[in-house]
Design a protein around this motif. Structure first.
Motif, PDB file in Angstrom:
ATOM      1  N   GLN A   1     -66.788 -10.461 -25.155  1.00  0.00           N
ATOM      2  CA  GLN A   1     -65.213 -10.068 -24.543  1.00  0.00           C
ATOM      3  C   GLN A   1     -65.381  -8.759 -25.225  1.00  0.00           C
ATOM      4  O   GLN A   1     -66.397  -8.204 -25.736  1.00  0.00           O
ATOM      5  CB  GLN A   1     -64.515 -10.768 -25.313  1.00  0.00           C
ATOM      6  CG  GLN A   1     -64.570 -10.958 -27.251  1.00  0.00           C
ATOM      7  CD  GLN A   1     -64.162 -12.041 -27.694  1.00  0.00           C
ATOM      8  OE1 GLN A   1     -63.754 -13.017 -27.085  1.00  0.00           O
ATOM      9  NE2 GLN A   1     -63.144 -11.073 -28.634  1.00  0.00           N
ATOM     10  N   SER A   2     -64.396  -7.659 -24.510  1.00  0.00           N
ATOM     11  CA  SER A   2     -64.090  -6.156 -24.461  1.00  0.00           C
ATOM     12  C   SER A   2     -63.356  -5.940 -26.044  1.00  0.00           C
ATOM     13  O   SER A   2     -62.639  -7.362 -26.798  1.00  0.00           O
ATOM     14  CB  SER A   2     -63.273  -6.075 -23.274  1.00  0.00           C
ATOM     15  OG  SER A   2     -63.306  -4.624 -23.557  1.00  0.00           O
ATOM     16  N   CYS A   3     -63.401  -5.336 -26.380  1.00  0.00           N
ATOM     17  CA  CYS A   3     -62.869  -5.119 -28.397  1.00  0.00           C
ATOM     18  C   CYS A   3     -61.421  -4.834 -28.180  1.00  0.00           C
ATOM     19  O   CYS A   3     -61.282  -3.719 -27.028  1.00  0.00           O
ATOM     20  CB  CYS A   3     -63.687  -4.316 -29.597  1.00  0.00           C
ATOM     21  SG  CYS A   3     -62.951  -3.155 -30.624  1.00  0.00           S
ATOM     22  N   LYS A   4     -61.109  -4.850 -28.625  1.00  0.00           N
ATOM     23  CA  LYS A   4     -59.323  -4.231 -28.581  1.00  0.00           C
ATOM     24  C   LYS A   4     -58.953  -2.664 -28.590  1.00  0.00           C
ATOM     25  O   LYS A   4     -58.603  -2.148 -28.668  1.00  0.00           O
ATOM     26  CB  LYS A   4     -58.094  -5.487 -29.544  1.00  0.00           C
ATOM     27  CG  LYS A   4     -58.164  -6.240 -28.738  1.00  0.00           C
ATOM     28  CD  LYS A   4     -57.135  -7.227 -28.989  1.00  0.00           C
ATOM     29  CE  LYS A   4     -56.889  -8.522 -29.245  1.00  0.00           C
ATOM     30  NZ  LYS A   4     -56.553  -9.566 -30.394  1.00  0.00           N
ATOM     31  N   ALA A   5     -59.925  -2.357 -29.848  1.00  0.00           N
ATOM     32  CA  ALA A   5     -60.064  -1.134 -30.281  1.00  0.00           C
ATOM     33  C   ALA A   5     -60.301  -0.301 -29.406  1.00  0.00           C
ATOM     34  O   ALA A   5     -60.413   1.147 -29.063  1.00  0.00           O
ATOM     35  CB  ALA A   5     -61.032  -0.921 -31.414  1.00  0.00           C
ATOM     36  N   ASP A   6     -61.656  -0.555 -28.593  1.00  0.00           N
ATOM     37  CA  ASP A   6     -62.269   0.320 -27.393  1.00  0.00           C
ATOM     38  C   ASP A   6     -62.815  -0.909 -26.746  1.00  0.00           C
ATOM     39  O   ASP A   6     -63.318  -1.348 -26.760  1.00  0.00           O
ATOM     40  CB  ASP A   6     -63.438   1.145 -28.267  1.00  0.00           C
ATOM     41  CG  ASP A   6     -64.730   1.959 -27.139  1.00  0.00           C
ATOM     42  OD1 ASP A   6     -64.141   1.721 -25.932  1.00  0.00           O
ATOM     43  OD2 ASP A   6     -65.106   3.214 -27.975  1.00  0.00           O
ATOM     44  N   ALA A   7     -61.966  -0.436 -25.691  1.00  0.00           N
ATOM     45  CA  ALA A   7     -62.626  -1.178 -24.514  1.00  0.00           C
ATOM     46  C   ALA A   7     -64.047  -1.807 -24.017  1.00  0.00           C
ATOM     47  O   ALA A   7     -63.857  -2.452 -23.003  1.00  0.00           O
ATOM     48  CB  ALA A   7     -61.377  -1.491 -23.458  1.00  0.00           C
ATOM     49  N   ASP A   8     -64.793  -0.321 -24.054  1.00  0.00           N
ATOM     50  CA  ASP A   8     -66.071  -0.136 -23.518  1.00  0.00           C
ATOM     51  C   ASP A   8     -66.978  -1.169 -24.555  1.00  0.00           C
ATOM     52  O   ASP A   8     -68.145  -0.912 -24.390  1.00  0.00           O
ATOM     53  CB  ASP A   8     -66.508   1.000 -23.162  1.00  0.00           C
ATOM     54  CG  ASP A   8     -65.361   1.522 -21.829  1.00  0.00           C
ATOM     55  OD1 ASP A   8     -65.409   0.601 -21.065  1.00  0.00           O
ATOM     56  OD2 ASP A   8     -64.345   2.633 -22.179  1.00  0.00           O
TER      57      ASP A   8
END
Length: 123
Positions: free
Chosen positions: A98-105
């Motif tokens: 899943q993608s991190c909320k702080a850094d989508a990449d």
């Protein structure tokens, strides 16, 4: 008839240098193995987001002059980076990340180290 290309079709983000440094520091502090990779011909792995065609040249022999539809994101297309970004995101989700909320990449998923049962996140 030409239209301006919408930014949503062409924007492609990348993970920040700070995010990479933090992730590598966390791995070192927790004695985790780090693996890295490179996607060869990255854009060619993604479907093309635009409707694009070309007229075949003489190097195509008897097919010269025919129209060919481009189905893969080629380097040079405005949407190639965004197409690859969407494609790699779909692949990561399919593998359980899943993608991190702080850094989508930055992508992660919960894991357990088999030798000692240590719980961690794979990034």
């Amino acid at each position: 008839h030409m239209l301006d290309t919408p930014p949503a079709l062409t924007y492609a983000s990348v993970v920040t240098r700070e995010t990479v440094r933090i992730a590598l520091t966390m791995a070192a502090l927790n004695d985790l193995e780090v693996k890295a990779s490179d996607v060869m011909n990255a854009f060619l792995t993604a479907p093309c987001a635009e409707k694009v065609y070309t007229i075949l040249g003489p190097e195509f022999g008897t097919d010269a002059g025919k129209k060919a539809i481009i189905v893969r994101a080629l380097y040079g297309l405005k949407s190639a980076g965004a197409s690859f970004g969407k494609h790699i995101a779909d692949c990561m989700r399919h593998m359980g990340y899943q993608s991190c909320k702080a850094d989508a990449d930055l992508w992660f998923k919960p894991m357990v180290r088999p030798d000692d049962g240590f719980k961690y996140y794979a990034y």
